[in-house]
Design a protein around this motif. Sequence first.
Motif, PDB file in Angstrom:
ATOM      1  N   PHE A 205       1.011  -0.902  -0.193  1.00  0.00           N
ATOM      2  CA  PHE A 205       0.171   0.109   0.182  1.00  0.00           C
ATOM      3  C   PHE A 205       0.622   1.430   0.140  1.00  0.00           C
ATOM      4  N   ILE A 206       2.128   1.576   0.355  1.00  0.00           N
ATOM      5  CA  ILE A 206       2.826   2.023  -0.050  1.00  0.00           C
ATOM      6  C   ILE A 206       4.324   1.900  -0.712  1.00  0.00           C
ATOM      7  N   GLY A 207       4.180   0.752  -1.539  1.00  0.00           N
ATOM      8  CA  GLY A 207       4.563   0.656  -2.380  1.00  0.00           C
ATOM      9  C   GLY A 207       6.115  -0.037  -2.154  1.00  0.00           C
ATOM     10  N   GLY A 208       6.416  -0.004  -0.468  1.00  0.00           N
ATOM     11  CA  GLY A 208       7.302  -0.924  -0.646  1.00  0.00           C
ATOM     12  C   GLY A 208       7.252  -3.099  -1.000  1.00  0.00           C
ATOM     13  N   ASP A 209       8.763  -3.232  -1.393  1.00  0.00           N
ATOM     14  CA  ASP A 209       8.384  -4.947  -1.937  1.00  0.00           C
ATOM     15  C   ASP A 209       8.354  -5.712   0.001  1.00  0.00           C
ATOM     16  N   SER A 319       9.311   2.661  -6.118  1.00  0.00           N
ATOM     17  CA  SER A 319       8.450   1.438  -5.928  1.00  0.00           C
ATOM     18  C   SER A 319       8.172   1.210  -6.767  1.00  0.00           C
ATOM     19  N   MET A 320       7.237   0.217  -6.951  1.00  0.00           N
ATOM     20  CA  MET A 320       6.898  -1.064  -8.480  1.00  0.00           C
ATOM     21  C   MET A 320       5.366   0.225  -8.565  1.00  0.00           C
ATOM     22  N   SER A 321       5.125  -0.253  -9.649  1.00  0.00           N
ATOM     23  CA  SER A 321       3.939   0.352 -10.395  1.00  0.00           C
ATOM     24  C   SER A 321       2.769   0.071  -9.958  1.00  0.00           C
ATOM     25  N   LEU A 322       1.794   0.658 -11.156  1.00  0.00           N
ATOM     26  CA  LEU A 322       0.683   0.439 -10.903  1.00  0.00           C
ATOM     27  C   LEU A 322      -0.231   0.201 -12.370  1.00  0.00           C
ATOM     28  N   PHE A 323      -0.880  -0.729 -12.962  1.00  0.00           N
ATOM     29  CA  PHE A 323      -1.834  -0.800 -12.823  1.00  0.00           C
ATOM     30  C   PHE A 323      -3.352  -0.693 -12.257  1.00  0.00           C
ATOM     31  N   VAL A 324      -4.468   0.202 -13.321  1.00  0.00           N
ATOM     32  CA  VAL A 324      -5.566   0.635 -12.815  1.00  0.00           C
ATOM     33  C   VAL A 324      -6.363   0.974 -13.239  1.00  0.00           C
ATOM     34  N   TRP A 325      -7.721  -0.342 -13.211  1.00  0.00           N
ATOM     35  CA  TRP A 325      -9.111  -0.523 -14.096  1.00  0.00           C
ATOM     36  C   TRP A 325      -9.599   0.197 -12.985  1.00  0.00           C
ATOM     37  N   TYR A 326     -10.358   1.150 -13.674  1.00  0.00           N
ATOM     38  CA  TYR A 326     -11.860   1.835 -12.805  1.00  0.00           C
ATOM     39  C   TYR A 326     -12.748   1.584 -14.013  1.00  0.00           C
ATOM     40  N   PHE A 327     -14.035   1.111 -13.639  1.00  0.00           N
ATOM     41  CA  PHE A 327     -14.756   1.168 -14.229  1.00  0.00           C
ATOM     42  C   PHE A 327     -16.411   1.228 -13.724  1.00  0.00           C
ATOM     43  N   GLY A 328     -17.744   1.691 -14.143  1.00  0.00           N
ATOM     44  CA  GLY A 328     -18.240   1.810 -13.850  1.00  0.00           C
ATOM     45  C   GLY A 328     -19.020   0.498 -14.238  1.00  0.00           C
ATOM     46  N   ILE A 357       8.326  -8.754  -9.543  1.00  0.00           N
ATOM     47  CA  ILE A 357       7.926  -7.035  -9.637  1.00  0.00           C
ATOM     48  C   ILE A 357       8.745  -6.293  -9.742  1.00  0.00           C
ATOM     49  N   PHE A 358       9.412  -6.489  -8.454  1.00  0.00           N
ATOM     50  CA  PHE A 358      10.633  -5.709  -8.049  1.00  0.00           C
ATOM     51  C   PHE A 358      11.491  -6.173  -7.875  1.00  0.00           C
ATOM     52  N   ILE A 359      12.118  -7.360  -8.155  1.00  0.00           N
ATOM     53  CA  ILE A 359      13.587  -7.361  -8.142  1.00  0.00           C
ATOM     54  C   ILE A 359      13.706  -7.890 -10.147  1.00  0.00           C
ATOM     55  N   LYS A 360      13.151  -8.881 -10.531  1.00  0.00           N
ATOM     56  CA  LYS A 360      13.612  -9.222 -12.097  1.00  0.00           C
ATOM     57  C   LYS A 360      12.492  -8.049 -12.598  1.00  0.00           C
ATOM     58  N   GLY A 361      11.411  -7.276 -12.813  1.00  0.00           N
ATOM     59  CA  GLY A 361      11.196  -6.365 -13.365  1.00  0.00           C
ATOM     60  C   GLY A 361      10.270  -7.470 -14.415  1.00  0.00           C
ATOM     61  N   LYS A 362       9.319  -8.509 -13.790  1.00  0.00           N
ATOM     62  CA  LYS A 362       8.717  -8.660 -15.090  1.00  0.00           C
ATOM     63  C   LYS A 362       7.355  -9.497 -15.145  1.00  0.00           C
ATOM     64  N   PHE A 389     -15.926   1.060  -9.497  1.00  0.00           N
ATOM     65  CA  PHE A 389     -14.410  -0.134  -9.004  1.00  0.00           C
ATOM     66  C   PHE A 389     -14.271   0.732  -9.505  1.00  0.00           C
ATOM     67  N   TYR A 390     -12.883   0.137  -8.598  1.00  0.00           N
ATOM     68  CA  TYR A 390     -11.622   0.011  -9.522  1.00  0.00           C
ATOM     69  C   TYR A 390     -10.788  -0.830  -8.905  1.00  0.00           C
ATOM     70  N   VAL A 391      -9.866  -1.246  -9.823  1.00  0.00           N
ATOM     71  CA  VAL A 391      -9.235  -2.292  -9.006  1.00  0.00           C
ATOM     72  C   VAL A 391      -7.679  -2.499  -9.325  1.00  0.00           C
ATOM     73  N   LEU A 392      -6.878  -2.513  -8.688  1.00  0.00           N
ATOM     74  CA  LEU A 392      -5.693  -2.316  -8.995  1.00  0.00           C
ATOM     75  C   LEU A 392      -4.913  -3.617  -9.086  1.00  0.00           C
ATOM     76  N   SER A 393      -3.416  -3.818  -9.987  1.00  0.00           N
ATOM     77  CA  SER A 393      -2.957  -4.812  -9.758  1.00  0.00           C
ATOM     78  C   SER A 393      -1.205  -3.943  -9.660  1.00  0.00           C
ATOM     79  N   PRO A 394      -0.587  -4.153  -8.390  1.00  0.00           N
ATOM     80  CA  PRO A 394       0.897  -4.260  -8.590  1.00  0.00           C
ATOM     81  C   PRO A 394       2.006  -4.499  -9.822  1.00  0.00           C
ATOM     82  N   VAL A 395       2.076  -4.361 -10.496  1.00  0.00           N
ATOM     83  CA  VAL A 395       3.502  -4.216 -11.718  1.00  0.00           C
ATOM     84  C   VAL A 395       5.514  -3.787 -12.393  1.00  0.00           C
ATOM     85  N   PRO A 396       6.202  -3.769 -12.427  1.00  0.00           N
ATOM     86  CA  PRO A 396       6.880  -3.267 -12.564  1.00  0.00           C
ATOM     87  C   PRO A 396       7.176  -2.036 -12.988  1.00  0.00           C
TER      88      PRO A 396
END
Length: 514
Positions: A205-209, A319-328, A357-362, A389-396
Amino acid sequence: MTRVDPIDSADARDGRRHRAIVIGAGLGGLAAAMRLGAKGYRVTVIDKLDVPGGRGSALWQEGHRFDLGPTIVTVPQLYRALWSACGRNFDDDVTLKALDPFYEIRWPDGTRFVAQQDTDKLRAEVAKLSPSDLAGFDRFLNDSAKRYWFGFEDLGRRSMHQLWELIKVLPTFARLRADRSVYAHAASRVKNEKLRMALSFHPLFIGGDPLHVTSMYILVAYLEKEFGVHYAMGGLAGMARAMGNVIEDQGGSLLMETQVDEIVVRDGAVTGVRLGSGIEMGADIVVSNADSGHTYNTLLRNHKKRRWTPKKLARTRYSMSLFVWYFGTKGTAHQWPDVGHHTILNGPRYTGLLRDIFIKGKLCDDMSLYVHRPSVTDPSVAPEGDDTFYVLSPVPHLGHDNGVDWADEEPRYKAKMLAMLEEQLLPGLGDKISTEVVFTPETFRDRYLSPLGAGFSIEPRILQSAWFRPHNISEEVDGLYLVGAGTHPGAGVPGVISTAEVLSTLIPDAEVVE
């Protein structure tokens, strides 16, 4: 919010209150402006977005309000203290609604863990997963309390820009095993892998591994249990607007849809900022709520740095980045009745996914998701009978060698996300979606000027925390201060709000200049 005309340096010092410019109307910048206004400064907040809030802002689309970033309020006394410092009552401006349970964690095999405030109910959830781990869980909660009082209430409430301040606390760091990661600490207390996940995922939640962030951050478990988890009615964007109103009532201004191109430095001290239009605005002090990497690499690009050089920042772990999908969704207000305000969906892997996500960047085929359904608490986020809704996935982040072409990947990744949601949480979702917005790491880079598209600025590892983190008072330029996630204490909304409290201890009250 009002717009203001630029003021040159001479006007800023001619019979007026001392002037401060805050770069960025994120929550840290707004809190800093409120603190400075309370000290007598005439403050101008400048931001490239059209609304205040930064990562905590919102988008409105077809009757839906999409809260773009933080979704909860913890440690509400921080906000009440901020408003009180301005002679205001927080509860007159913002309505908090307690969420209990806080969130539900689900695994692919159907196992669930419900996080909540009542200790007996929480222990019952632990017992469902692993009765033999109850004693270890109790120890973990005790560990969390100790780290809260030291890490948050002590270190997090004062400046750490002097090396001596770090040296003094090294024995406590050693005693509390700050060298151990959050996950390693959880693993030392409980044996069940699902419970280890439930006790260690909070750094995300704060960008840490969780496998590398210092175990000081297990303090979040105590923080949630002791003070609860709340939702601000109207979202964090509503709170940001309330903060902007306080600033304007103090005589300050918000200059939106305006980008700062450079911090102006003369004779080793700030004199103001230069806008993208070329106009220069004068100020006695400048506070940057921009990412610290952007502040030093871009806004101070023409000033030689002693510590925060481009070379040093290039070695910094973000920190990692995020893929966030917002939808109604249409007509689903009473559909999926077992899906609450917050749900965490685990994929088949935990530690392996974190390393990817954090080390390999994959970017992997499997994922874990954070699902936010605010419409069950706040009907104003959606048209009547509908859901938001919003749905979040941590990504490299974008800095890894095996980078992703997000323009090409976005539809594929969203399709995988939809399949997981339909299978594990929201059956039939695809037929109900009425409107949507997607943020990728490139959005974070472009919208928030975040280096590498990182979602949370600099990762809060032990050697990137406290004194090791960019300081609230800049050692590079006199009159420059930093707030926000990329400085101390940073990391998470309570940390961001606390950066402004630390700032207020470093800047003297303003005087009227005749």
